[in-house]
Design an enzyme around this catalytic site. Structure first.
Site, PDB file in Angstrom:
ATOM      1  N   CYS A  12      -8.698 -11.460 -10.533  1.00  0.00           N
ATOM      2  CA  CYS A  12      -7.495 -12.195 -10.632  1.00  0.00           C
ATOM      3  C   CYS A  12      -7.178 -13.404 -10.330  1.00  0.00           C
ATOM      4  O   CYS A  12      -7.991 -13.653  -9.465  1.00  0.00           O
ATOM      5  CB  CYS A  12      -5.829 -11.426 -10.640  1.00  0.00           C
ATOM      6  SG  CYS A  12      -5.528 -11.133  -9.117  1.00  0.00           S
ATOM      7  N   HIS A  41      -8.163  -4.631  -2.717  1.00  0.00           N
ATOM      8  CA  HIS A  41      -8.651  -2.997  -2.479  1.00  0.00           C
ATOM      9  C   HIS A  41     -10.258  -3.336  -2.589  1.00  0.00           C
ATOM     10  O   HIS A  41     -10.559  -2.855  -3.876  1.00  0.00           O
ATOM     11  CB  HIS A  41      -7.697  -2.062  -3.965  1.00  0.00           C
ATOM     12  CG  HIS A  41      -6.462  -1.919  -3.026  1.00  0.00           C
ATOM     13  ND1 HIS A  41      -6.583  -1.923  -1.357  1.00  0.00           N
ATOM     14  CD2 HIS A  41      -5.627  -2.809  -3.773  1.00  0.00           C
ATOM     15  CE1 HIS A  41      -5.274  -2.026  -2.101  1.00  0.00           C
ATOM     16  NE2 HIS A  41      -4.133  -2.603  -2.469  1.00  0.00           N
ATOM     17  N   HIS A 123       5.315  -0.232  -1.560  1.00  0.00           N
ATOM     18  CA  HIS A 123       4.561  -1.055  -1.839  1.00  0.00           C
ATOM     19  C   HIS A 123       4.595  -1.607  -0.494  1.00  0.00           C
ATOM     20  O   HIS A 123       5.821  -3.081  -0.589  1.00  0.00           O
ATOM     21  CB  HIS A 123       4.251  -1.407  -3.446  1.00  0.00           C
ATOM     22  CG  HIS A 123       2.670  -2.211  -3.419  1.00  0.00           C
ATOM     23  ND1 HIS A 123       2.417  -3.291  -2.980  1.00  0.00           N
ATOM     24  CD2 HIS A 123       2.108  -1.290  -3.685  1.00  0.00           C
ATOM     25  CE1 HIS A 123       1.986  -3.762  -3.870  1.00  0.00           C
ATOM     26  NE2 HIS A 123       1.030  -3.000  -3.817  1.00  0.00           N
ATOM     27  N   GLU A 125       4.288  -4.764  -0.446  1.00  0.00           N
ATOM     28  CA  GLU A 125       4.292  -6.278  -1.919  1.00  0.00           C
ATOM     29  C   GLU A 125       5.621  -6.502  -1.647  1.00  0.00           C
ATOM     30  O   GLU A 125       5.922  -7.175  -1.323  1.00  0.00           O
ATOM     31  CB  GLU A 125       3.778  -6.688  -2.956  1.00  0.00           C
ATOM     32  CG  GLU A 125       4.245  -7.757  -3.627  1.00  0.00           C
ATOM     33  CD  GLU A 125       4.216  -7.901  -5.544  1.00  0.00           C
ATOM     34  OE1 GLU A 125       3.335  -7.265  -5.999  1.00  0.00           O
ATOM     35  OE2 GLU A 125       5.092  -8.836  -6.075  1.00  0.00           O
ATOM     36  N   THR A 161       5.409  -8.027  -8.790  1.00  0.00           N
ATOM     37  CA  THR A 161       4.371  -8.629  -9.595  1.00  0.00           C
ATOM     38  C   THR A 161       4.213  -7.932 -10.459  1.00  0.00           C
ATOM     39  O   THR A 161       3.946  -8.282 -11.650  1.00  0.00           O
ATOM     40  CB  THR A 161       3.255  -9.612  -8.726  1.00  0.00           C
ATOM     41  OG1 THR A 161       2.981  -8.874  -7.789  1.00  0.00           O
ATOM     42  CG2 THR A 161       3.947 -10.979  -7.989  1.00  0.00           C
ATOM     43  N   SER A 217      -7.878   1.390  -5.341  1.00  0.00           N
ATOM     44  CA  SER A 217      -6.314   1.223  -5.847  1.00  0.00           C
ATOM     45  C   SER A 217      -5.886   1.293  -6.945  1.00  0.00           C
ATOM     46  O   SER A 217      -6.248   1.866  -8.325  1.00  0.00           O
ATOM     47  CB  SER A 217      -7.207  -0.294  -6.365  1.00  0.00           C
ATOM     48  OG  SER A 217      -7.048  -0.911  -7.790  1.00  0.00           O
ATOM     49  N   ASN A 219      -4.059  -0.278  -9.522  1.00  0.00           N
ATOM     50  CA  ASN A 219      -3.958  -0.803 -10.583  1.00  0.00           C
ATOM     51  C   ASN A 219      -5.239  -0.346 -11.326  1.00  0.00           C
ATOM     52  O   ASN A 219      -5.130   0.017 -13.076  1.00  0.00           O
ATOM     53  CB  ASN A 219      -4.471  -2.637 -10.561  1.00  0.00           C
ATOM     54  CG  ASN A 219      -2.776  -2.374  -9.912  1.00  0.00           C
ATOM     55  OD1 ASN A 219      -2.091  -2.015 -10.758  1.00  0.00           O
ATOM     56  ND2 ASN A 219      -2.691  -3.898  -8.993  1.00  0.00           N
ATOM     57  N   SER A 261      -9.195  -6.010  -8.247  1.00  0.00           N
ATOM     58  CA  SER A 261      -9.962  -6.659  -7.354  1.00  0.00           C
ATOM     59  C   SER A 261     -11.168  -6.527  -7.322  1.00  0.00           C
ATOM     60  O   SER A 261     -11.931  -6.352  -6.232  1.00  0.00           O
ATOM     61  CB  SER A 261     -10.024  -5.459  -6.009  1.00  0.00           C
ATOM     62  OG  SER A 261      -8.372  -5.628  -6.561  1.00  0.00           O
TER      63      SER A 261
END
Ligand code: SF4
Length: 279
Positions: A12, A41, A123, A125, A161, A217, A219, A261
């Site tokens: 991304c 990651h 997390h 973030e 996010t 990861s 995600n 990633s």
């Protein structure tokens, strides 16, 4: 055998930017360079940076001097301050979308709002975003976790996010009875949602689905589990070496997707390996 790759497979914007900052630093900066945690990651990228002398450290305590690169999901305000106090040079690769969420929290606090961050409290973030609040701040990953949020006069809501729009909407709805005035800052980045919808769409059109990305990861794991629900012949791999020939028995179409990633050369390797099996 036809191979189809999703349009937005791989890096991304924020990860691409952070990785570039790190590789550029290895060429341009002298002295010791570290990342605070792995820059992304992806073990291949982390190893490749190590070869260039950039080492991932868990904590600032492990860094005595030199340059520290802050990864895309950011750090707490305290960590940035400690880096400064230790006279470390900081290269801040925090994704601008994450920065925006941090700034929103800072401003909401200044304006007297109690802040609610919709996301996973553990997390990094979210821990970073929360640290920018100078007043009361709460975190909720789902409607049930709103139990701890008292009734307040002014409530400001921001999102981690990578939150799903649906979950954010449910929490915002449930907050309507929690405050007299509510300010909603939708800080969701659509990179995750776009990858998920493209991947599930493709999984429904192919006989085998390959999901590439770090096995740790969150995600990519989510991407793989969503695809698996649609296509039982789905495989989550980190690199082309893990591909099994039997996955393609009787397969006419293969879909490839990759987490945010995953570098493009890893995706290309996987594609070439599948082409070689099909030949
Ligand atoms: S997912 Fe979005 S917010 Fe997170 S690093 Fe990528 S572009 Fe930035």
């Amino acid at each position: 055998m036809q191979i189809i790759i999703t349009q937005n497979a791989g890096f991304c914007f924020g990860v691409e930017r952070a990785t570039k900052i790190a590789f550029d630093a290895s060429k341009e900066l002298d002295g010791d360079i570290y990342t605070l945690g792995p820059i992304i990651h992806n073990p291949q990228v982390v190893r490749s940076l190590e070869k260039k002398g950039i080492v991932a450290k868990k904590s600032l305590d492990d860094i005595k001097g030199g340059t520290v690169i802050i990864r895309s999901h950011g750090v707490t305000a305290e960590v940035l301050k400690s880096a400064e106090e230790k006279n470390l040079k900081t290269l801040d690769a925090t994704c601008p979308f994450v920065k925006k969420a941090q700034k929103r929290v800072e401003k909401l606090s200044e304006e007297g709002y109690t802040v609610l961050v919709v996301g996973d409290a553990k997390h990094p973030e979210v821990q970073g975003i929360v640290s920018y609040a100078s007043g009361d701040v709460y975190v909720a990953a789902n409607v049930e976790e709103l139990e701890n949020l008292p009734h307040v006069e002014k409530l400001g809501i921001v999102a981690q996010t990578t939150q799903s729009q649906n979950n954010f909407n449910q929490i915002v709805d449930a907050c309507m009875e929690k405050a007299r005035e509510i300010k909603i800052c939708n800080t969701i980045c659509d990179a995750t949602a776009v990858r998920q919808s493209e991947s599930t769409n493709l999984a429904g059109r192919v006989d085998c689905m390959i999901v590439i990305g770090g096995l740790s990861s969150a995600n990519t794991k989510r991407l793989a589990s969503l695809c698996l629900e649609i296509q039982p012949n789905t495989h989550h791999i980190e690199s082309a070496e893990e591909i099994g020939r039997s996955w393609f028995d009787g397969v006419g179409k293969v879909g490839i997707t990759a987490g945010a990633s995953t570098p493009s050369d890893v995706i290309e390797d996987v594609k070439k390996t599948i082409e070689a099996i099909a030949a």
